[in-house]
Design a protein around this motif. Structure first.
Motif, PDB file in Angstrom:
ATOM      1  N   VAL A  27      -8.987   1.888  -2.367  1.00 42.36           N
ATOM      2  CA  VAL A  27      -9.203   0.507  -2.164  1.00 42.36           C
ATOM      3  C   VAL A  27      -7.536  -0.034  -2.296  1.00 42.36           C
ATOM      4  N   LEU A  28      -6.542   0.912  -2.454  1.00 39.98           N
ATOM      5  CA  LEU A  28      -5.185   0.303  -2.430  1.00 39.98           C
ATOM      6  C   LEU A  28      -4.793   0.543  -0.882  1.00 39.98           C
ATOM      7  N   ASN A  29      -3.617  -0.426  -0.580  1.00 39.28           N
ATOM      8  CA  ASN A  29      -3.096  -0.239   0.788  1.00 39.28           C
ATOM      9  C   ASN A  29      -1.753   0.580   0.803  1.00 39.28           C
ATOM     10  N   PRO A  30      -1.456   1.501   1.541  1.00 36.54           N
ATOM     11  CA  PRO A  30      -0.200   2.074   1.563  1.00 36.54           C
ATOM     12  C   PRO A  30       0.964   1.042   1.748  1.00 36.54           C
ATOM     13  N   ALA A  31       1.957   1.284   0.991  1.00 40.89           N
ATOM     14  CA  ALA A  31       3.345   0.311   0.892  1.00 40.89           C
ATOM     15  C   ALA A  31       4.462   1.372   1.529  1.00 40.89           C
ATOM     16  N   PRO A  32       5.462   0.818   1.956  1.00 40.28           N
ATOM     17  CA  PRO A  32       6.387   1.409   2.478  1.00 40.28           C
ATOM     18  C   PRO A  32       7.306   2.010   1.179  1.00 40.28           C
ATOM     19  N   LEU A  33       7.694   3.427   1.557  1.00 39.19           N
ATOM     20  CA  LEU A  33       8.521   3.759   0.466  1.00 39.19           C
ATOM     21  C   LEU A  33       9.906   3.488   0.394  1.00 39.19           C
ATOM     22  N   THR A  34      10.180   2.342  -0.379  1.00 36.16           N
ATOM     23  CA  THR A  34      11.380   1.656  -0.272  1.00 36.16           C
ATOM     24  C   THR A  34      11.956   1.540  -1.653  1.00 36.16           C
ATOM     25  N   VAL A  35      13.143   1.357  -1.966  1.00 34.51           N
ATOM     26  CA  VAL A  35      13.791   1.077  -3.206  1.00 34.51           C
ATOM     27  C   VAL A  35      13.273  -0.340  -3.755  1.00 34.51           C
ATOM     28  N   GLU A  36      13.089  -1.320  -3.020  1.00 35.23           N
ATOM     29  CA  GLU A  36      12.457  -2.596  -3.422  1.00 35.23           C
ATOM     30  C   GLU A  36      10.947  -2.488  -3.934  1.00 35.23           C
ATOM     31  N   ASN A  37      10.265  -1.711  -3.183  1.00 36.79           N
ATOM     32  CA  ASN A  37       8.804  -1.621  -3.468  1.00 36.79           C
ATOM     33  C   ASN A  37       8.835  -0.670  -5.214  1.00 36.79           C
ATOM     34  N   LEU A  38       9.666   0.285  -5.053  1.00 36.05           N
ATOM     35  CA  LEU A  38       9.687   1.063  -6.253  1.00 36.05           C
ATOM     36  C   LEU A  38      10.222   0.261  -7.542  1.00 36.05           C
ATOM     37  N   ASN A  39      11.202  -0.475  -7.275  1.00 40.49           N
ATOM     38  CA  ASN A  39      11.718  -1.350  -8.350  1.00 40.49           C
ATOM     39  C   ASN A  39      10.549  -2.329  -8.918  1.00 40.49           C
ATOM     40  N   ALA A  40       9.858  -2.807  -7.995  1.00 37.71           N
ATOM     41  CA  ALA A  40       8.672  -3.780  -8.235  1.00 37.71           C
ATOM     42  C   ALA A  40       7.556  -3.059  -9.180  1.00 37.71           C
ATOM     43  N   LEU A  41       7.431  -1.911  -9.174  1.00 32.40           N
ATOM     44  CA  LEU A  41       6.689  -1.102 -10.147  1.00 32.40           C
ATOM     45  C   LEU A  41       6.627  -1.317 -11.464  1.00 32.40           C
ATOM     46  N   TYR A  42       7.953  -1.426 -12.017  1.00 30.43           N
ATOM     47  CA  TYR A  42       8.456  -1.509 -13.199  1.00 30.43           C
ATOM     48  C   TYR A  42       7.776  -3.183 -13.599  1.00 30.43           C
ATOM     49  N   ALA A  43       7.906  -4.155 -12.860  1.00 33.08           N
ATOM     50  CA  ALA A  43       7.497  -5.322 -13.081  1.00 33.08           C
ATOM     51  C   ALA A  43       6.021  -5.479 -13.350  1.00 33.08           C
ATOM     52  N   GLN A  44       5.415  -4.689 -12.451  1.00 31.38           N
ATOM     53  CA  GLN A  44       4.029  -4.619 -12.252  1.00 31.38           C
ATOM     54  C   GLN A  44       3.357  -4.127 -13.709  1.00 31.38           C
ATOM     55  N   ALA A  45       4.092  -2.793 -14.010  1.00 29.57           N
ATOM     56  CA  ALA A  45       3.718  -2.212 -15.317  1.00 29.57           C
ATOM     57  C   ALA A  45       3.717  -3.073 -16.490  1.00 29.57           C
ATOM     58  N   THR A  46       4.991  -4.102 -16.414  1.00 27.02           N
ATOM     59  CA  THR A  46       4.920  -4.751 -17.667  1.00 27.02           C
ATOM     60  C   THR A  46       4.056  -5.942 -17.663  1.00 27.02           C
ATOM     61  N   LYS A  47       3.638  -6.458 -16.342  1.00 26.11           N
ATOM     62  CA  LYS A  47       2.707  -7.537 -16.172  1.00 26.11           C
ATOM     63  C   LYS A  47       1.165  -6.768 -16.816  1.00 26.11           C
ATOM     64  N   LEU A  48       1.099  -5.781 -16.319  1.00 23.44           N
ATOM     65  CA  LEU A  48      -0.215  -5.075 -16.995  1.00 23.44           C
ATOM     66  C   LEU A  48      -0.199  -4.826 -18.391  1.00 23.44           C
ATOM     67  N   GLY A  49       0.716  -4.719 -18.961  1.00 28.09           N
ATOM     68  CA  GLY A  49       0.934  -4.486 -20.300  1.00 28.09           C
ATOM     69  C   GLY A  49       0.845  -3.173 -20.741  1.00 28.09           C
ATOM     70  N   LEU A  50       1.160  -2.185 -19.868  1.00 27.88           N
ATOM     71  CA  LEU A  50       1.165  -0.680 -20.019  1.00 27.88           C
ATOM     72  C   LEU A  50       2.194  -0.156 -20.894  1.00 27.88           C
ATOM     73  N   ASP A  51       1.796   0.710 -21.679  1.00 30.74           N
ATOM     74  CA  ASP A  51       2.863   1.566 -22.763  1.00 30.74           C
ATOM     75  C   ASP A  51       3.420   2.840 -21.891  1.00 30.74           C
ATOM     76  N   SER A  52       2.656   3.088 -21.092  1.00 38.13           N
ATOM     77  CA  SER A  52       3.227   4.299 -20.230  1.00 38.13           C
ATOM     78  C   SER A  52       3.428   4.103 -18.870  1.00 38.13           C
ATOM     79  N   LEU A  53       4.379   4.829 -18.116  1.00 40.18           N
ATOM     80  CA  LEU A  53       4.626   4.576 -16.892  1.00 40.18           C
ATOM     81  C   LEU A  53       4.024   5.774 -15.882  1.00 40.18           C
ATOM     82  N   SER A  54       3.566   6.654 -16.619  1.00 43.86           N
ATOM     83  CA  SER A  54       2.914   7.922 -15.971  1.00 43.86           C
ATOM     84  C   SER A  54       1.852   7.693 -15.034  1.00 43.86           C
ATOM     85  N   GLY A  55       1.568   8.591 -14.027  1.00 38.07           N
ATOM     86  CA  GLY A  55       0.333   8.420 -13.239  1.00 38.07           C
ATOM     87  C   GLY A  55       0.483   9.362 -12.059  1.00 38.07           C
TER      88      GLY A  55
END
Length: 293
Positions: A27-55
């Motif tokens: 159900v997810l849409n592919p996003a360009p593999l860019t520095v900006e999109n990868l850095n945004a993953l940290y903020a998303q993990a924080t927003k989701l309250g995740l203890d681990s960033l593995s996956g």
């Protein structure tokens, strides 16, 4: 006679996990593999309250019709953004691939699923309907270190199809006088693939004058080689570059050598036949390996 009134039931946890992981990624849409999109993953993990960033994650390459072709399925025991940034780094310096063609999907997995290899579940599920282009072809493997520099690669290996690009410009190069040690460090951090070299105390005292700040990897390697002592050379392997005091040694996957006497020699990499079933027997390409450089 009565009908069957009993049967056995076996709960398949791995099948349930496979189905859920596959559905969640679909159900997810592919996003360009860019520095900006990868850095945004940290903020998303924080927003989701995740203890681990593995996956787990999937890489895609845009095909001529504009669609997304699944090229690689992997897992990250380390933070997902870090693992994906390693792929960004690797794909940025290859002949025949533009990083603009590459996109990704990923899922943060809170539970520790490393024991059941979630990426293998996904691979098996995808292989039911189509092939995954780069899995089990050496794409996900990190620098294997000095002991593996002489390895003969299988003929379908990722590095043989998409060798490193020596025509890429070195980032951060500074023209003018400097020590060979400083120049080597600049080149190491300024190329989009591994440049591993043997250390020498003499590099600090050897002075060089870099003629231009705009030089390709090939040009700077030719320049560096001329300032090396006898017996040293730079070897361009299809997947990475190395510099050692090993004048007479050859490498199976090398396609160019830069010698200290100024000569540059091209070579044809040696290969071995890919084994039948390689595409269905996934190696642990995403396991952490020591990078000895």
């Amino acid at each position: 006679m009565t009908g069957q009134y009993s049967d056995g039931f076996r709960l398949s946890i791995t099948k349930a996990l496979s189905t859920q992981l596959y559905a969640a990624l679909e159900v997810l849409n592919p996003a360009p593999l860019t520095v900006e999109n990868l850095n945004a993953l940290y903020a998303q993990a924080t927003k989701l309250g995740l203890d681990s960033l593995s996956g787990v994650y999937q890489l895609y390459r845009q095909n001529p019709t504009g669609g997304h072709e699944l090229t690689y399925v992997g897992k990250a025991d380390q933070p997902l953004p870090k693992r994906l940034s390693e792929h960004l780094f690797k794909l940025s310096g290859r002949v025949g691939i533009s990083i603009d063609e590459i996109s990704f999907k990923c899922l943060f997995v809170e539970e520790d699923l490393s024991a059941v290899s979630p990426e293998k579940m996904l691979i098996k599920r995808h292989l039911e309907t189509s092939a995954i282009v780069w899995n089990n072809r050496g794409f996900g493997i990190n620098d294997p270190g000095r002991n593996r520099d002489g390895t003969v690669l299988k003929e379908d290996h990722f590095d043989l199809e998409y060798r490193i690009d020596l025509d890429r410009e070195v980032v951060g190069l500074r023209a003018g006088a400097q020590s060979l040690r400083d120049l080597l460090q600049t080149v190491k951090s300024g190329v989009p693939y591994i440049f591993r070299y043997q250390r020498s105390a003499s590099f600090k005292s050897i002075r060089v004058v870099v003629p231009s700040a705009n030089m390709s990897v090939d040009a700077i390697f030719r320049f560096i080689a001329k300032h090396l002592d006898t017996g040293w050379k730079i070897s361009a392997l299809v997947g990475w570059t190395i510099m050692y005091q090993d004048k007479d040694r050859t490498y199976a996957s090398a396609f160019r050598y830069y010698h200290s006497d100024g000569t540059v020699k091209d070579a044809i990499p040696r290969t071995k036949q890919a084994e039948e079933g390689d595409m269905t027997n996934q190696e642990n390409e995403d396991d952490d390996e020591s990078a000895l450089f």
